[in-house]
Design an enzyme around this catalytic site. Structure first.
Site, PDB file in Angstrom:
ATOM      1  N   LYS B  77      -5.438   3.251  14.979  1.00  0.00           N
ATOM      2  CA  LYS B  77      -6.006   4.539  14.584  1.00  0.00           C
ATOM      3  C   LYS B  77      -4.918   5.617  14.615  1.00  0.00           C
ATOM      4  O   LYS B  77      -4.055   5.597  15.498  1.00  0.00           O
ATOM      5  CB  LYS B  77      -7.150   4.898  15.548  1.00  0.00           C
ATOM      6  CG  LYS B  77      -7.937   6.148  15.170  1.00  0.00           C
ATOM      7  CD  LYS B  77      -9.091   6.375  16.169  1.00  0.00           C
ATOM      8  CE  LYS B  77      -9.897   7.613  15.845  1.00  0.00           C
ATOM      9  NZ  LYS B  77     -10.996   7.845  16.808  1.00  0.00           N
ATOM     10  N   SER B 152     -15.510   8.710  14.905  1.00  0.00           N
ATOM     11  CA  SER B 152     -14.348   9.077  14.146  1.00  0.00           C
ATOM     12  C   SER B 152     -13.432   7.902  13.767  1.00  0.00           C
ATOM     13  O   SER B 152     -12.596   8.068  12.893  1.00  0.00           O
ATOM     14  CB  SER B 152     -13.524  10.092  14.934  1.00  0.00           C
ATOM     15  OG  SER B 152     -13.031   9.535  16.122  1.00  0.00           O
ATOM     16  N   SER B 176     -17.077   7.274  19.169  1.00  0.00           N
ATOM     17  CA  SER B 176     -16.201   7.079  18.009  1.00  0.00           C
ATOM     18  C   SER B 176     -15.704   5.663  17.763  1.00  0.00           C
ATOM     19  O   SER B 176     -15.107   5.388  16.723  1.00  0.00           O
ATOM     20  CB  SER B 176     -14.995   8.015  18.098  1.00  0.00           C
ATOM     21  OG  SER B 176     -15.372   9.327  17.774  1.00  0.00           O
TER      22      SER B 176
END
EC number: 6.3.5.7
Lengths: 109, 487
Positions: B77, B152, B176
């Site tokens: 990420k 997210s 997330s």
């Protein structure tokens, strides 16, 4: 419409505390949105928290200590490559204090 | 090639047998990502040449029989620092930022032989539940391109679900990792607060943030936690508890396991198909020898409000560092230093980040601190106590991960409260610092449903055991989205 009467002036003030500026178009938009989030926050008022201690941290580590020893990573050039404005190996910023001439002129305005 | 029908154990065997080299595998992985990602936008940046060099180096040294990750391509990420590879947090503020060191998790994965093929898309600074708040544009859900992938960690989830990659790292502050895992029909674990070092994770809500992985199955997920967990002197909140082998007991089943099913998670706010899937999962667990009983976590509904006060407050403090001086975006038309701060921040942050900074700044401001920040911190205690009471009598909690399956792109971006309510079932876990994992548990109109398993602090082992048992007795993880190129 949100029930919570948060005013545009309040939003402007909070933005300035956070070093943010909102344009004339943005201000009503953010004020309405923040107002509805504040309504959500108000729901906490129905929870009885008398005699409840606040929880600020949930780590199982208490007072994790370390020696305070500086380390030189020798990465000056790599670090400077991330800086937006560099001259002679230093980071350049705009003037920190206005010079006297400008300041005097402004205060007369 | 894609990873839809693959698991890490199988790919590791192929690498060991010499059926494929790590270099070939990495090249094929990158080629497929380039092809598939034109539709998904799951990646912000690929690590092309470095990944190929790294894979060659692993091939030359020989695949390590003792490390499942040896020569294995994975994705990271984009809020996790990677040395010499841009790390943007999907923000204009950091769109030109190149870290000078690797996050601890990145270092650990590299030491295990993993190949970082690229950085995945996300909501800006991990603030969001749909990956629509990215300066690089939204990621699409591989099951239906008109739906959000969640957020997210939406890029990581879509990349794994579509078979672009076998595993990806994510971060979870209010859901997330778990919510996008649920929306994409894959496995996502948020470990206990303190289990994994956050050194090199771009800080958002420091008393909540935790790194974990998104994978195609439970066993792979446990194998990655084995590598990334552990104490780190650079993260003072990381726990010094010993790290067990999370795969050791994974096949032991759930016989005798006492599972709690909180009624608040099955309230009217929860979609009927989601509810049915979880009740069916409860029956599966009973058949496998576990007991499942309804319990109450009465403060669940206050989690969202308390969280958005506390996490935003922490964010407003953490994001003060972005001033346009030493790194990050700098406004072009500032006449003095004070103006430089304000203009750089106002032009560099997106709307959602500004909302959170303002909510946090307000909650911490004089006159509001007691009524908002302190009040929310007290509610946090009540949520924590709810869980403690349940764990006095039960080994694990099962619940839906989200109250609905993935929603339409663009349907919630203008209404922050309805976007925030998305996290209602994932937030309490972060409030209490507990481990939470989402695993595939059904479908609703072709979109995946996730089941959330919640454990005692540092009891990820039991959750993997229960997750594995469920997976072996269901076939939800064997359905694939069309977008990945499944035949």
């Amino acid at each position: 419409m949100p029930k919570n009467e948060i005013s545009e002036d309040q939003v402007k003030h909070v933005a300035s505390l956070a070093n943010l500026s909102l344009s004339k178009d943005q201000l009503p938009y953010f004020t309405k949105q923040l107002g509805s989030v504040m309504d959500l926050f108000e729901t906490l008022n129905s929870v009885n928290t008398d005699d409840v201690k606040p929880t600020y941290s949930i780590t199982d580590q208490v007072n994790a200590m370390r020696d305070d020893i500086p380390q030189n990573w020798n990465e000056k050039q790599a670090l400077l490559r991330n800086a937006p404005d560099v001259k002679d190996g230093l980071i350049r910023v705009p003037e920190i204090m206005q010079n006297r001439k400008n300041r005097d002129r402004e205060s007369e305005d | 090639m894609n990873y839809l029908n693959k698991n890490m154990t199988g790919v590791h065997k192929q690498l060991m047998n010499g059926d494929i080299t790590s270099e070939e595998l990495t090249k094929q992985t990158l080629d497929n990502i380039k092809k598939t990602d034109t539709k998904l936008n799951a990646f912000i940046d690929l690590n092309d040449s470095k990944a190929l060099d790294d894979s060659k180096a692993v091939d030359q040294k020989g695949i390590d029989a003792s490390s499942l990750l040896s020569g294995m391509p994975i994705a990271i990420k984009d809020n996790i620092l990677t040395k010499d590879l841009k790390t943007t947090a999907a923000s204009k503020m950091l769109s030109n930022f190149t870290p000078i060191f690797d996050a601890t998790v990145v270092k650990k994965l590299a030491a295990a032989g993993a190949i970082n093929v690229g950085k995945t898309n996300m909501d800006e600074f991990a603030m969001g539940s749909s990956t629509e708040h990215s300066v690089f544009g939204p990621t699409h859900n591989p099951w239906n391109l008109n739906k959000v992938p969640g957020g997210s960690s939406g890029g990581s989830a879509a990349a794994v679900a579509s078979g672009e990659i076998i595993a990806a790292l994510g971060s979870d502050t209010g859901g997330s990792i778990r919510q996008p895992a649920a929306f994409n029909g894959i496995v996502g674990m948020k470990p206990t607060y303190g289990r994994v070092s956050r050194w090199g994770l771009i800080a958002f809500g420091s008393s909540f943030d935790q790194i974990g992985s998104l994978t195609r199955n439970v066993y792979d997920n446990a194998s990655i936690l084995n590598v990334i967990a552990g104490h780190d002197k650079h993260d003072l909140t990381s726990s010094d508890k010993a790290v067990p082998d999370y795969t050791q007991n994974i096949k032991k089943g759930v016989k005798g396991l006492k599972i709690a099913l909180p009624e608040e998670y099955l309230s009217d706010g929860t979609d009927k198909n989601v509810k049915d899937a979880i009740l069916k999962a409860a029956e599966t667990y009973k058949k496998l020898g576990a007991t499942v009983e309804k319990v109450s976590l009465p403060h669940t509904k206050y989690g969202v409000a308390a969280y958005y006060i506390l996490a935003s407050s922490e964010a407003s403090s953490n994001l003060q560092r972005y001033d346009g001086i030493r790194y990050g975006y700098r406004s072009k038309d500032a006449n003095n230093l004070a103006e430089l701060y304000v203009k750089s921040r106002s032009e560099g942050f997106g709307d959602e980040v500004k909302r959170r900074i303002m909510l946090g700044t307000f909650s911490l401001s004089a006159g509001a601190f007691d009524a908002y920040f302190k009040k929310a911190a007290k509610v946090r205690t009540l949520i924590l106590d709810d869980f403690k009471k349940v764990f006095d009598h039960y080994d694990m909690i099962m619940a839906p991960t989200t109250s609905t399956p993935a929603f339409d792109l663009g349907s919630k971006t203008s209404d922050p409260v309805s976007m925030y309510m998305n996290d209602v079932l994932t937030i309490p876990v972060n409030m209490a610092g507990l481990p939470g994992m989402s695993i595939p548990a059904g479908f609703s109109d072709g979109m995946p449903i996730g089941m959330q398993l919640i454990g005692r602090p540092f009891d990820e082992g039991t959750m993997y055991q229960a997750g594995y048992a469920f997976e072996q007795n269901t076939d939800f993880h064997k359905h694939f989205p069309k977008i990945g190129g499944a035949k």
